[in-house]
Design a protein around this motif. Structure first.
Motif, mmCIF file in Angstrom:
data_model
loop_
_atom_site.group_PDB
_atom_site.id
_atom_site.type_symbol
_atom_site.label_atom_id
_atom_site.label_comp_id
_atom_site.label_asym_id
_atom_site.label_seq_id
_atom_site.Cartn_x
_atom_site.Cartn_y
_atom_site.Cartn_z
ATOM 1 N N LEU A 1 52.264 38.779 42.589
ATOM 2 C CA LEU A 1 51.252 39.830 42.712
ATOM 3 C C LEU A 1 50.371 39.501 43.914
ATOM 4 O O LEU A 1 50.008 38.344 44.126
ATOM 5 C CB LEU A 1 50.409 39.891 41.442
ATOM 6 N N ALA A 2 50.035 40.521 44.719
ATOM 7 C CA ALA A 2 49.194 40.286 45.897
ATOM 8 C C ALA A 2 47.767 40.752 45.625
ATOM 9 O O ALA A 2 47.529 41.664 44.834
ATOM 10 C CB ALA A 2 49.773 41.027 47.091
ATOM 11 N N TYR A 3 46.831 40.099 46.278
ATOM 12 C CA TYR A 3 45.428 40.479 46.157
ATOM 13 C C TYR A 3 45.204 41.810 46.856
ATOM 14 O O TYR A 3 45.651 42.006 47.988
ATOM 15 C CB TYR A 3 44.563 39.379 46.783
ATOM 16 N N LEU B 1 36.221 48.118 41.855
ATOM 17 C CA LEU B 1 35.548 47.398 40.767
ATOM 18 C C LEU B 1 34.056 47.236 41.045
ATOM 19 O O LEU B 1 33.233 47.307 40.139
ATOM 20 C CB LEU B 1 36.201 46.029 40.554
ATOM 21 N N GLY C 1 50.643 29.604 36.035
ATOM 22 C CA GLY C 1 49.270 29.998 36.346
ATOM 23 C C GLY C 1 49.163 31.053 37.430
ATOM 24 O O GLY C 1 48.064 31.439 37.805
ATOM 25 N N ARG C 2 50.320 31.519 37.943
ATOM 26 C CA ARG C 2 50.304 32.548 39.000
ATOM 27 C C ARG C 2 50.512 33.932 38.377
ATOM 28 O O ARG C 2 51.039 34.054 37.291
ATOM 29 C CB ARG C 2 51.432 32.305 40.015
ATOM 30 N N TYR C 3 50.136 34.937 39.182
ATOM 31 C CA TYR C 3 50.302 36.331 38.746
ATOM 32 C C TYR C 3 51.603 36.917 39.281
ATOM 33 O O TYR C 3 51.964 36.689 40.443
ATOM 34 C CB TYR C 3 49.151 37.189 39.266
ATOM 35 N N THR D 1 45.499 33.435 44.276
ATOM 36 C CA THR D 1 45.533 33.521 42.814
ATOM 37 C C THR D 1 44.103 33.546 42.264
ATOM 38 O O THR D 1 43.778 34.311 41.353
ATOM 39 C CB THR D 1 46.317 32.331 42.220
ATOM 40 N N GLU E 1 41.070 47.210 45.409
ATOM 41 C CA GLU E 1 40.640 47.081 44.025
ATOM 42 C C GLU E 1 39.247 46.502 43.936
ATOM 43 O O GLU E 1 38.469 46.840 43.041
ATOM 44 C CB GLU E 1 41.601 46.163 43.274
ATOM 45 N N ILE F 1 42.736 37.029 42.818
ATOM 46 C CA ILE F 1 43.299 37.995 41.866
ATOM 47 C C ILE F 1 42.643 37.808 40.495
ATOM 48 O O ILE F 1 42.318 38.771 39.807
ATOM 49 C CB ILE F 1 44.834 37.838 41.752
ATOM 50 N N TRP F 2 42.421 36.535 40.122
ATOM 51 C CA TRP F 2 41.808 36.259 38.813
ATOM 52 C C TRP F 2 40.398 36.852 38.725
ATOM 53 O O TRP F 2 40.005 37.388 37.686
ATOM 54 C CB TRP F 2 41.769 34.743 38.554
ATOM 55 N N LEU G 1 39.257 39.503 40.207
ATOM 56 C CA LEU G 1 39.401 40.943 39.978
ATOM 57 C C LEU G 1 39.846 41.223 38.544
ATOM 58 O O LEU G 1 39.326 42.104 37.868
ATOM 59 C CB LEU G 1 40.421 41.553 40.950
ATOM 60 N N ASP G 2 40.823 40.444 38.084
ATOM 61 C CA ASP G 2 41.387 40.602 36.744
ATOM 62 C C ASP G 2 40.291 40.416 35.695
ATOM 63 O O ASP G 2 40.146 41.208 34.754
ATOM 64 C CB ASP G 2 42.491 39.534 36.579
#
Lengths: 196, 405
Positions: free
Chosen positions: B388-390, B398, B366-368, A144, B394, A147-148, A150-151
């Motif tokens: 959602l997976a990392y 980025l 707090g999770r995606y 998580t 991406e 992912i944050w 990247l987000d």
């Protein structure tokens, strides 16, 4: 949304919740502008990011490194949450009972997700500091957190790339004289440290 | 305007006069004017039409009546003259109306109403008519052609083939439309006169349909693709629905993709009270959530409640905070906590049902998530949802974006 649900022109009477913006600690630390939208006592307050977007609420994920219980009558928690660029200062008091109880159960170090409202404080020394009044804080996993990052990188780059084209970014340019290169590098560094 | 369309129109007009003209010939005449002489499209079309009319000794006078309108271009508030084919007749809803149905030409279709006081001879389905001095107005957002005592109806002896243009469900507007859709859901009819109601959809959206009990009407078969011609699109309480009373619908071979709902990728930033294990009122058709004292706001104390598991929360993608509902199956599949286990947890814990709330909160807040669902009254009912997976890919993209300046 399917277009078959046509806008009937009636504004929904229920209030619309403010979206939680994504921001790195190094950018939040630089915030000096706080304003209210509307005259009403209940109208929402906003801070202005240097990269040019207003925020009433933010969503952050990082490592809880320290927490401290403070106050006698009015008990509250102060905590530090670190991301790759710096540190967020988190507060959870009796006005946020959920966050306070959640905080009581979390032991540092752990990955946490914090949803809260950023506010500007003027310290005794006259220095301004941004802290986040937590609405909730919960333990999450490393994925998580990744992912944050990247987000948040994506959100920040989007602000940088549209800088000068939005109302808020014009305001930010006036107020902060923002050097976008610094924030671009901040994003790059935050991403680069993930690459293992 | 499009040159090919103009060529098509000219060719149609000539054909309706019994003259077959090569399209390539029409096109080269058009191109000469438009491309070599810079004539605007409308003027070019008129000129070519007149040229051809002379060349083939065709009298255009009748067809080119100055104030005859195309059905697709009718606007409310106009007095109009049209020529159209009566493609559908609908049972009049009131004795004040002697006949109602749909008139179509090659440009579109419109609902018509013949008022009883006008005392007009009835039109026949499948025939062409010239309608002079009718009035267009708007009824519930849909244009309607009113035939009153001052209107003249005269049969026209022609049959131009009409190919109705198909509409995408997402682009429907009140009026008359033709769609190619799949029947995806059948609901209990809410009225004794209703033959069938449910949902149809195409790749762009879904819409409610209704078929009323009338002679010769058949039900749609589930999971079957239909071409539906000349359905009425009604608006009710801000929502559109298809009324198939007027429509011709034909099943088709094959399958089509149907819109699977709104996609939301975001973080779960709030779990509302009333999430977790809840008790529902067992009275048939009620299903309300009971208070802790097993009290239903309509049916009072209900001891034989049934349990349900759900999460009412907010998914936030940083631009929009979206109210969502995770139904039982999704809560079970995401957290691995099944309804029966949740009941056991609640019954075995001093915290009772709060125990389940805390477990779910700790697992999900707090999770995606990446979800799809359907929005109903400000809340999206999730149909499908995954953690959602990392994505390492991406990260690379980025990094390029950040370093690329």
């Amino acid at each position: 949304m399917p277009a078959v649900e046509r806008d009937s022109g009636q504004a929904s009477p229920s209030f619309e919740r403010e979206a939680a913006k994504r921001v790195f600690a190094a950018e939040l630390r630089e915030v000096r502008v706080q304003f209210k939208e509307g005259e009403d006592r209940k109208s929402p307050g906003f801070i202005l990011f240097p990269t040019g977007e207003r925020a009433n609420r933010i969503f952050i994920v990082g490592t809880l490194t320290e927490k401290e219980r403070r106050g006698e009558q009015n008990l509250y928690y102060q905590a530090r949450v670190a991301d790759p660029t710096g540190t967020f200062y988190i507060m959870a008091g009796s006005y946020q009972p959920d966050a306070m109880q959640q905080m009581a159960m979390i032991e540092p170090p752990s990955f946490v997700a914090v949803i809260g409202k950023p506010t500007l404080f003027e310290g005794q020394s006259g220095a301004t500091r941004v802290s986040v009044r937590a609405e909730s804080i919960s333990v999450v996993d490393a994925e998580t957190r990744n992912i944050w990052i990247l987000d948040t990188a994506r959100s920040t780059l989007k602000r940088i790339e549209s800088f000068g084209n939005t109302e808020d970014s014009k305001r930010a340019r006036e107020q902060y004289n923002t050097d976008l290169q610094i924030y671009r590098k901040m994003v790059y560094d935050a991403l680069a440290q993930m690459k293992i | 305007m499009d040159l090919t369309e103009a060529v098509e129109r000219i060719s149609h007009k000539m054909e309706s006069k019994g003259k077959k003209v090569e399209r390539s010939k029409i096109e080269s005449k058009m191109r000469l004017l438009v491309e070599d002489f810079g004539v605007n499209m409308a003027e070019a079309e008129r000129t070519v039409m007149n040229d051809l009319a002379k060349e083939y000794s065709v009298n255009l006078a009748g067809a080119q009546n100055a104030d005859r309108k195309e059905i697709g271009a009718l606007m409310p508030g106009e007095w109009v003259t049209i020529e159209g084919k009566c493609v559908a007749l609908i049972a009049p809803p009131s004795p004040a109306i002697s006949q109602t149905g749909i008139l179509a030409d090659t440009t579109g279709a419109i609902r018509f109403v013949v008022w009883a006081r006008a005392e007009k001879p009835p039109m026949e389905q499948g025939r062409w008519y010239r309608i002079e001095s009718a009035v267009v107005d708007e009824y519930r957002g849909a244009p309607k052609l009113n035939i009153h005592s001052g209107t003249t109806i005269s049969p026209v002896d022609q049959d131009i083939p009409i190919i109705p243009s198909m509409h995408r469900v997402a682009e429907l507007r009140p009026g008359v439309a033709s769609v190619r859709v799949k029947m995806i859901q059948e609901w209990e009819p809410s009225h004794p006169r209703m033959l069938q109601t449910g949902l149809v959809g195409d790749a762009s959206g879904i819409v409610k349909f209704t078929i009323w009990n009338e002679e010769g009407k058949e039900k749609l078969q589930p999971d079957t693709v239909y071409s539906i011609y000349y359905a009425l699109v009604d608006e009710y309480a801000g929502r559109l629905q298809l009324n198939l009373s007027s429509a011709l619908y034909l099943p088709e071979e094959g399958d089509i993709q149907v819109w699977s709902g709104e996609k939301i990728v975001g973080a779960l930033v709030h779990i509302a009270p009333g999430s977790g294990l809840v008790k529902r009122c067992p009275v048939e058709g009620c299903n309300r959530v009971l208070s802790r004292q097993n009290y239903c706001s309509v049916h009072e104390i209900q001891k034989n409640f049934r349990y349900d598991l759900r999460i009412k929360g907010v998914l936030d993608d940083s631009e929009r905070a979206c109210n969502v509902l995770f139904p039982c199956e999704l809560v079970e599949s995401l957290t691995g906590i099944r309804l029966e286990e949740a009941i056991e947890l609640a019954e075995g814990s001093p915290l009772g049902m709060d125990e389940v709330f805390f477990r779910l909160r700790d697992a999900m807040l707090g999770r995606y998530f990446s979800c799809t669902g359907t929005e109903i009254e400000d809340r999206t009912i999730l149909k499908d949802c995954q953690w959602l997976a990392y994505e390492p890919k991406e990260l690379a993209a980025l990094l390029n974006r950040a370093g690329g300046a």
